[in-house]
Design a protein around this motif. Structure first.
Motif, mmCIF file in Angstrom:
data_model
loop_
_atom_site.group_PDB
_atom_site.id
_atom_site.type_symbol
_atom_site.label_atom_id
_atom_site.label_comp_id
_atom_site.label_asym_id
_atom_site.label_seq_id
_atom_site.Cartn_x
_atom_site.Cartn_y
_atom_site.Cartn_z
ATOM 1 N N ASP A 490 21.496 5.514 -18.468
ATOM 2 C CA ASP A 490 20.748 5.586 -17.203
ATOM 3 C C ASP A 490 19.236 5.451 -17.388
ATOM 4 N N GLY A 491 18.786 5.160 -18.603
ATOM 5 C CA GLY A 491 17.360 4.991 -18.842
ATOM 6 C C GLY A 491 16.569 6.275 -18.972
ATOM 7 N N THR A 492 17.262 7.422 -18.994
ATOM 8 C CA THR A 492 16.563 8.714 -19.088
ATOM 9 C C THR A 492 16.854 9.448 -20.397
ATOM 10 N N GLY A 493 17.568 8.797 -21.322
ATOM 11 C CA GLY A 493 17.849 9.440 -22.598
ATOM 12 C C GLY A 493 19.197 10.093 -22.692
ATOM 13 N N ASN A 494 20.104 9.800 -21.744
ATOM 14 C CA ASN A 494 21.491 10.286 -21.838
ATOM 15 C C ASN A 494 22.322 9.208 -22.533
ATOM 16 N N TYR A 495 22.670 9.454 -23.777
ATOM 17 C CA TYR A 495 23.313 8.435 -24.610
ATOM 18 C C TYR A 495 24.828 8.617 -24.641
ATOM 19 N N LEU A 496 25.531 7.514 -24.350
ATOM 20 C CA LEU A 496 26.983 7.493 -24.438
ATOM 21 C C LEU A 496 27.383 7.047 -25.837
ATOM 22 N N LEU A 506 18.628 12.833 -27.575
ATOM 23 C CA LEU A 506 17.916 12.738 -28.847
ATOM 24 C C LEU A 506 17.447 14.119 -29.285
ATOM 25 N N SER A 507 17.455 14.345 -30.594
ATOM 26 C CA SER A 507 16.986 15.611 -31.145
ATOM 27 C C SER A 507 15.506 15.803 -30.854
ATOM 28 N N PRO A 508 15.052 17.049 -30.666
ATOM 29 C CA PRO A 508 13.613 17.283 -30.437
ATOM 30 C C PRO A 508 12.734 16.793 -31.584
ATOM 31 N N SER A 509 13.298 16.703 -32.797
ATOM 32 C CA SER A 509 12.512 16.231 -33.938
ATOM 33 C C SER A 509 12.494 14.718 -34.068
ATOM 34 N N CYS A 510 13.193 13.999 -33.181
ATOM 35 C CA CYS A 510 13.245 12.541 -33.237
ATOM 36 C C CYS A 510 11.873 11.956 -32.917
ATOM 37 N N CYS A 511 11.509 10.902 -33.619
ATOM 38 C CA CYS A 511 10.179 10.312 -33.420
ATOM 39 C C CYS A 511 10.022 9.741 -32.013
ATOM 40 N N TYR A 512 11.126 9.314 -31.378
ATOM 41 C CA TYR A 512 11.028 8.772 -30.025
ATOM 42 C C TYR A 512 10.669 9.857 -29.012
ATOM 43 N N ARG A 513 11.036 11.111 -29.332
ATOM 44 C CA ARG A 513 10.722 12.215 -28.421
ATOM 45 C C ARG A 513 9.269 12.657 -28.530
ATOM 46 N N SER A 514 8.652 12.425 -29.692
ATOM 47 C CA SER A 514 7.279 12.894 -29.899
ATOM 48 C C SER A 514 6.231 11.888 -29.439
ATOM 49 N N ARG A 515 6.661 10.705 -29.014
ATOM 50 C CA ARG A 515 5.692 9.701 -28.566
ATOM 51 C C ARG A 515 5.172 10.044 -27.175
ATOM 52 N N ARG A 516 3.949 9.649 -26.948
ATOM 53 C CA ARG A 516 3.312 9.997 -25.692
ATOM 54 C C ARG A 516 3.884 9.177 -24.541
ATOM 55 N N ALA A 517 3.871 9.765 -23.344
ATOM 56 C CA ALA A 517 4.352 9.076 -22.142
ATOM 57 C C ALA A 517 3.449 7.869 -21.885
ATOM 58 N N PRO A 518 3.978 6.844 -21.261
ATOM 59 C CA PRO A 518 5.295 6.741 -20.642
ATOM 60 C C PRO A 518 6.346 6.089 -21.539
ATOM 61 N N ALA A 519 6.398 6.447 -22.799
ATOM 62 C CA ALA A 519 7.375 5.846 -23.711
ATOM 63 C C ALA A 519 8.794 6.122 -23.218
ATOM 64 N N ARG A 520 9.602 5.054 -23.180
ATOM 65 C CA ARG A 520 10.991 5.178 -22.729
ATOM 66 C C ARG A 520 11.909 5.223 -23.946
ATOM 67 N N PRO A 521 13.022 5.935 -23.846
ATOM 68 C CA PRO A 521 13.962 5.976 -24.971
ATOM 69 C C PRO A 521 14.570 4.604 -25.201
ATOM 70 N N PRO A 522 14.861 4.246 -26.432
ATOM 71 C CA PRO A 522 15.439 2.929 -26.718
ATOM 72 C C PRO A 522 16.820 2.790 -26.086
ATOM 73 N N PRO A 523 17.177 1.598 -25.599
ATOM 74 C CA PRO A 523 18.474 1.436 -24.912
ATOM 75 C C PRO A 523 19.675 1.537 -25.844
ATOM 76 N N TRP A 524 19.570 1.033 -27.079
ATOM 77 C CA TRP A 524 20.677 1.089 -28.044
ATOM 78 C C TRP A 524 20.159 1.723 -29.336
ATOM 79 N N VAL A 525 20.923 2.673 -29.859
ATOM 80 C CA VAL A 525 20.487 3.361 -31.082
ATOM 81 C C VAL A 525 21.662 3.513 -32.039
ATOM 82 N N ILE A 526 21.309 3.662 -33.300
ATOM 83 C CA ILE A 526 22.270 4.050 -34.324
ATOM 84 C C ILE A 526 21.806 5.401 -34.846
#
Length: 599
Positions: A490-496, A506-526
């Motif tokens: 849904d583009g808000t960080g809820n990963y299926l 995403l874990s709070p320690s993930c680098c994507y979570r520590s980036r400043r707004a308006p950074a969006r979570p990546p659509p596909w992750v491993i």
């Protein structure tokens, strides 16, 4: 034979005044004064009263099996291996002692080598994952039970031992149970060399082990002197376990009750919080003598846990904060007070969803009783960031180590910066990094490089940061972890999670979570790991392109995914890429002929 062994033991038990020239039979050197000090402590252990009986049974047991049954803290884990070493020295053979946890094997090897007045790595050694501290002279080896199981399976024999001590059998680890089953079915009498097996257990499991092994002789350790400690219960469950444990410790210190303190908390995170809080508070206490020493005891501290056994010249009280690990093979004679939360946090694997769950559960009655007995003592024993950042400066230092491609590349960048710092411990502490974990990573990389050279793989130096290296790293991750792919629905960080349709963040320690707004979570992750906990998080995450997943994942992967919009999208993408499949295969074949790169 047994009489010769007992004579050897008695001779080594002479005090300095009785024999100035007494020599250690294992290395031929004179005993140190420290050896005699420890010998007096060993003689006071409850297990010492069973020494003669044990050596007689080890020599004469018809089946070659001896069961040793005793309460925690009686000295089984330290003294039984030493007596077996005396037995093996007279016969010219080797002893292997298994432990259900690598850290327990390491700690016991250090302690036993000290008690035997020997050098670790020579006559006494240990084998744990990524660390083999043994040599051609090693007579007594402590090892993780899984490693011994691998040795037995690979050699289709007993492995490199003549006397095997299976310690902490009541823990019922998979490897320990399998070893016992294999050895029983093999029938020790039919194996060459007359091997011996010693099974060390808590009294609760004694009847089952006796029936399993066909009624072998049992050596029961007498109960130690002194009354059983009296438990004191809290009237209500405290809302904050860490705060309640800290207050209980400080109360004991203010009363100046003698003896060290052992604190049980469920998780390593709570252990760290408790140690930090106590370290701040104990220095302000108005007590006589030096302030208490606060010591954590859990696997993340490696060899540093040996500090819990060291005597302090200043006479400072020790406060040991630990979890379920201290239920096994960590007997501390100076403990007089136990503060027990009554809970443990264990990882339970669910094969249906292919994920581990962090389960907080009450400990068993047997564990509670064993922890209570610790208070009786004995008469006179994840690579990366370790915690959230504490201030803005530390957070900025961490952010400088993050990589745009995700956590996997960030870990490589952290490792490279660690090497450039000269493996400096202070550099790690300033950034909240685990120095021990990074040293372990350095050792692992060296072993992997040695293995690649041994099988003569062509190697080239990594060009970390280059476009080709970036692409190759992503391909390596997708090829190995294609089963661990998730899509932001849904583009808000809820990963299926594609393989079992769980939703995670995403874990709070993930680098994507520590980036400043308006950074969006990546659509596909491993991702590297997924744990069902209070946060339901994906750990160590990197962005990938779905085209690369379709190209590199095996053909069965897409057809076996559960129904979802993600699967439909990937199947549609595969149809669109069908025309270019031949070109992709030829280019992939050429790339695999290139030299291997080790980051």
């Amino acid at each position: 034979m047994a009489s010769r062994l007992l004579g050897l033991t008695e001779e080594s038990g002479l005090s300095p005044g009785e024999s100035e020239l007494a020599v250690n039979p294992f290395d031929g050197l004179p005993f140190s004064s420290h050896y005699y000090d420890l010998l007096e402590q060993r003689r006071a252990l409850p297990i010492w009263a069973a020494r003669f009986v044990f050596l007689e049974q080890l020599e004469s047991s018809p089946s070659g099996v001896v069961i040793v049954s005793g309460e925690p803290g009686s000295g089984k884990s330290t003294q039984i291996p030493q007596w077996c070493a005396e037995f093996a020295l007279a016969r010219g053979c080797q002893v292997t002692v298994t432990q259900p946890y690598p850290l327990a094997a390491l700690s016991l090897a250090l302690q036993v080598a000290d008690e035997m007045d020997l050098t670790l790595g020579h006559e006494v050694g240990y084998s744990i994952p990524q660390e083999d501290c043994t040599g051609p002279q090693t007579l007594l080896r402590f090892c993780w039970d899984r490693l011994l199981l691998q040795e037995v399976a690979s050699t289709r024999g007993t492995g490199a031992w003549d006397v095997l001590v299976l310690d902490e059998a009541q823990e019922r680890s998979v490897a320990s149970d399998l070893l016992q089953g294999l050895l029983r079915d093999a029938r020790l009498g039919n194996l060459p060399g007359d091997p011996k097996v010693v099974v060390v257990t808590d009294p609760a499991l004694e009847p089952k082990l006796q029936a399993f092994w066909g009624n072998p002789p049992i050596v029961r350790v007498p109960r130690g002197p002194g009354r059983c400690p009296t438990p004191t219960y809290r009237d209500t469950v405290p809302p904050d376990r860490v705060e309640a444990a800290c207050q209980a410790v400080l109360e004991l210190c203010r009363k100046e009750a003698s003896g060290d303190v052992l604190v049980y908390l469920p998780s390593e995170e709570e252990i760290s919080l408790c140690c930090e809080s106590l370290s701040r508070e104990v220095g302000t206490l108005a007590i006589q003598g030096p302030p208490p020493r606060v010591l954590p005891l859990h696997p993340g501290h490696g060899q540093a846990v040996q500090a819990v056994y060291e005597d302090t010249d200043s006479g400072a009280r020790k406060i040991v904060v630990t979890h379920w690990l201290a239920d096994f093979s960590f007997s501390l004679p100076s403990i007089r007070h136990v503060i027990d939360s009554g809970l443990e946090l264990r990882s339970v694997y669910n094969p249906q969803i292919r994920a581990e769950s962090q389960v907080l559960r009450p400990i068993s009655k047997c564990q509670a009783k064993a922890r209570q007995l610790r208070a009786r003592g004995a008469p006179p024993a994840a690579p990366g960031f370790t915690r959230p950042p504490l201030c803005a400066e530390e957070a900025a230092l961490r952010r400088a180590l993050e990589h745009a491609d995700g956590d996997h590349s960030s870990l490589i960048q952290v490792y490279e910066a660690f090497l450039q710092s000269g493996a400096d411990k202070a550099w790690c502490q300033a950034r909240g990094l685990s120095w021990a974990a990074l040293c372990q990573a350095q050792k692992l990389r060296g072993e992997l490089l040695e293995l690649m050279q041994r099988i003569e793989l062509p190697l080239s130096q990594p060009a970390f940061g280059s476009e080709k290296n970036r692409r190759d790293l992503q391909k390596a991750l997708v090829s190995g972890y294609f089963l661990k792919v998730a899509q932001d629905t849904d583009g808000t960080g809820n990963y299926l999670l594609l393989t079992h349709k769980h939703v995670a963040q995403l874990s709070p320690s993930c680098c994507y979570r520590s980036r400043r707004a308006p950074a969006r979570p990546p659509p596909w992750v491993i991702y590297h790991s997924f744990s069902i906990s209070k946060d339901n998080c994906l750990s160590i995450v990197s962005e990938i392109q779905p085209q690369m997943l379709v190209e590199l994942a095996p053909p069965y992967f897409l057809s076996n995914l559960p129904p979802s919009e993600s699967r439909d999208f990937l199947n549609q993408l595969r149809e669109e890429m069908t025309d270019s499949s031949t070109e992709s295969e030829s280019s992939s074949t050429q790339e695999f002929r290139d030299a291997c790169v080790l980051q």
